[in-house]
Design an enzyme around this catalytic site. Structure first.
Site: not given
Ligand code: BG6
Ligand code: MG
Length: 218
Positions: A10-12, A18, A46, A50, A115-116, A146, A170-171
Site C-alpha cells: 500500500d502507499l499512504d 501521507t 484509510k 476519495r 493503492s487506492a 478496499k 497495509e496500514d
Molecule cells: C488511500 C488513502 O491510500 O487513498 C485514503 O488511505 C485516500 O485515505 C485514498 O482517500 C484515495 O486517495 P486519493 O489520493 O486518490 O484522494
Molecule cells: Mg494506507
C-alpha cells in the site's frame, strides 16, 4: 505451502507518511461544512477511495449533497491535499522502507504497489521511489474500494504471481481485510488492535527484511 515470490505495498501510511495529510484535508472540509470527526473515525477512511471517503464523512456530519456538489467537494479536498504534499521531502518516506525494498529486490522478488490513491504515481515520483516498482496499481485502475481485493489481485496479476505467493503490506484495517479476502499473506503496519487480523502486525518495517518476514509468517 507456496513459495513467496512477490510483495505488494500500500502507499499512504506504508511507504510514505501521507495518511496525516489526508486526515488534515478531510477534516478541513468537514469543518467548513460545520462538523468535525475524530482520529478513530479517520481509521475508517484509510484505504478508502476519495469518493467513498467523502460519502462516509457526509454521513457522519448528517450532511446531504447532490452528486454534482460531491464532485466539487472531493476536488476541493484533493486540491488541499495535493498542495500539502507538493513539496513533500524524501524524509516523508517511512523509516525502514528503503532498506526493506532493497531486501525484497536482493531476494529476487517482484514488487508492486496496490493503492487506492489516484495520486500514487505523482507521490512515488516526488520521493523518487518509482524505480523499485515492477507494477503499479492505483485508484485509476480499480472499480472497487478496499476491503474489496481488486487492487491486490490486479497487482498480483500484473506481476504474474498467485495471491498465495504474495505478501501484502497495509496500514489500514480495510486493506488487511482486502488482502485476506484475496488470499494473500497480510502484514499490518501499525497497531495490533486495529490490524490484528493480519498474519503479522509490526509497528514499522525498521529492522525487518523480507526473509525474516517470510520465516515469521509461514
Ligand atoms: C488511500 C488513502 O491510500 O487513498 C485514503 O488511505 C485516500 O485515505 C485514498 O482517500 C484515495 O486517495 P486519493 O489520493 O486518490 O484522494
Ligand atoms: Mg494506507
Amino acid at each position: 505451502m507456496e513459495e513467496i515470490k512477490a510483495c505488494i505495498f500500500d502507499l499512504d501510511g506504508v511507504i510514505v507518511d501521507t495518511a496525516k495529510y489526508h486526515f488534515v484535508a478531510w477534516r478541513r472540509l468537514a469543518n467548513e461544512l460545520g462538523f468535525d470527526f475524530s482520529h478513530e473515525d479517520n481509521e475508517k477512511l484509510k484505504g478508502v477511495s476519495r469518493v467513498e471517503s467523502l460519502r462516509l464523512i457526509l454521513e457522519w456530519g448528517k450532511v446531504e449533497k447532490t452528486e454534482a456538489e460531491q464532485k466539487v467537494l472531493a476536488a476541493r479536498k484533493n486540491e488541499w491535499y495535493t498542495e500539502s504534499i507538493q513539496s513533500m521531502p524524501k524524509e516523508e518516506i517511512l523509516d525502514g522502507v528503503i532498506p526493506f525494498l532493497k531486501s525484497v529486490q536482493a531476494a529476487g522478488m517482484k514488487i508492486a504497489l496496490g493503492s487506492a490513491s489516484k495520486n500514487a504515481r505523482a507521490i512515488l515520483q516526488q520521493v523518487d521511489l518509482m524505480d523499485y516498482f515492477d507494477a503499479i496499481v492505483d485508484g485509476n485502475n480499480v472499480a472497487h474500494s478496499k476491503p474489496h481485493p481488486e487492487v491486490f489481485l490486479n497487482g498480483a496479476e500484473a506481476l504474474g504471481v498467485k495471491p498465495e505467493e504474495c505478501v501484502v503490506f497495509e496500514d489500514a484495517e480495510k486493506g488487511v481485510a482486502a488482502a485476506l479476502r484475496g488470499h494473500f499473506f497480510a502484514v499490518g503496519l501499525g497497531e495490533e488492535e486495529v490490524l490484528g487480523e493480519a498474519h503479522l502486525v509490526l509497528p514499522s518495517l525498521v529492522d525487518w527484511d523480507i526473509k525474516r518476514i517470510i520465516a515469521t509468517i509461514k
